[in-house]
Motif scaffolding. Structure first.
Motif, PDB file in Angstrom:
ATOM      1  N   VAL A  12      36.647  37.924  44.722  1.00  0.00           N
ATOM      2  CA  VAL A  12      35.352  38.472  45.090  1.00  0.00           C
ATOM      3  C   VAL A  12      35.311  40.022  44.675  1.00  0.00           C
ATOM      4  O   VAL A  12      36.163  40.957  44.714  1.00  0.00           O
ATOM      5  N   ALA A  24      29.401  35.599  48.443  1.00  0.00           N
ATOM      6  CA  ALA A  24      30.668  36.011  49.368  1.00  0.00           C
ATOM      7  C   ALA A  24      30.292  36.727  50.351  1.00  0.00           C
ATOM      8  O   ALA A  24      29.331  37.752  50.322  1.00  0.00           O
ATOM      9  N   ALA A  34      31.521  36.054  44.106  1.00  0.00           N
ATOM     10  CA  ALA A  34      32.789  35.304  43.853  1.00  0.00           C
ATOM     11  C   ALA A  34      33.003  34.484  43.022  1.00  0.00           C
ATOM     12  O   ALA A  34      31.965  33.555  42.477  1.00  0.00           O
TER      13      ALA A  34
END
Length: 271
Positions: free
Chosen positions: A28, A204, A227
């Motif tokens: 991420v 994310a 992500a």
């Protein structure tokens, strides 16, 4: 194979390249503040052009050194002599052999921790905790689109292809006197090769918390960028010492490998 090894045994077990096969990695990316990057990077590293960081949670089902384990990590983008790479602030692992290899040879700030990584359909979740505190929670939905369309356009080609990743770490050991360091801390540069089998992208959510021993909350998340979820073969190439750092200048940064109460005497580097 006893306590003392023969030269033949040493040669048979020598590893120049550490390999991880079918690594499952949730990464991420996020934006933080320039002043935070400036404060957290030890010398001689300099901030990259943009205050970008990333975390990953990974499951390593098979390795060239005979163990399986989970790992998570927190990185900030940094530069040394104009070459951009990633500086590791924290890297919990679930296996002691993996801890020793990464920490003693290359300087990764590894600690033992509890880590989870699960996937159900398009939803992937990861977490990390130590000493009863969960300081990393991440959730991704693999929709094919990042939180930030601009960032996705900037890194899409790189994220989906094989890549050479430059890692920067400081290698240092506390002196046997329990005051100061054994030697001047050394900046280690290492190249990690990722041969990606599959890559999926998505949006994310990312949460950092802090404990007395794992202050991930020091890194403020200004914006979550997106992500990736990948399956890759990873090769960690031999590292190289590229600089040395004055002991007193480095002392404020020397609290990543050990918990706070175990490392306070490092501050006594002044004579």
């Amino acid at each position: 194979m006893g306590f003392v090894k023969s030269l033949d045994e040493i040669a048979d077990n020598q590893m120049e390249i550490v390999e991880i096969f079918d690594a499952e990695v949730l990464t991420v990316f996020f934006m933080t503040k320039p002043e935070i990057v400036q404060r957290l990077l030890p010398p001689p590293l300099e901030p990259a052009a943009m205050p970008v960081g990333f975390v990953f949670v990974a499951n390593y089902p098979r390795t060239s050194f005979g163990v399986t384990y989970l790992e998570s990590s927190l990185f900030l983008q940094a530069e040394f002599n104009g070459e951009q790479g990633a500086y590791c602030l924290s890297m919990p692992v679930t296996n002691d052999i993996a801890l020793i290899l990464g920490r003693e040879a290359l300087g990764y700030p590894k600690k033992m921790g509890n880590i989870g990584l699960t996937r159900q359909g398009k939803d992937v979740e990861g977490w990390t905790e130590r000493r009863g505190v969960r300081f990393l929670d991440v959730r991704a939905k693999l929709t094919g689109k990042f939180n930030s369309e601009v960032f996705q356009e900037a890194i899409q080609e790189t994220a989906q292809s094989d890549a050479d990743l430059i890692m920067y770490n400081h290698k240092y050991f506390q002196a046997p006197t329990m005051k100061g360091f054994d030697y001047n801390p050394r900046l280690v540069k290492e190249v990690v090769k990722a041969c990606r089998k599959t890559v999926e992208m998505g949006e994310a959510e990312l949460v950092f918390q802090s404990s007395d021993h794992d202050p991930w909350g020091d890194v403020e998340i200004v914006q979550v960028l997106g992500a990736t979820y990948s399956i890759s073969n990873i090769a960690m190439l031999p590292g190289a010492v590229v600089a040395e750092v004055d002991q007193i200048a480095f002392a404020p940064y020397a609290f990543m490998k050990l918990d706070t109460l175990q490392s306070t005497t490092i501050l006594e580097t002044r004579v």
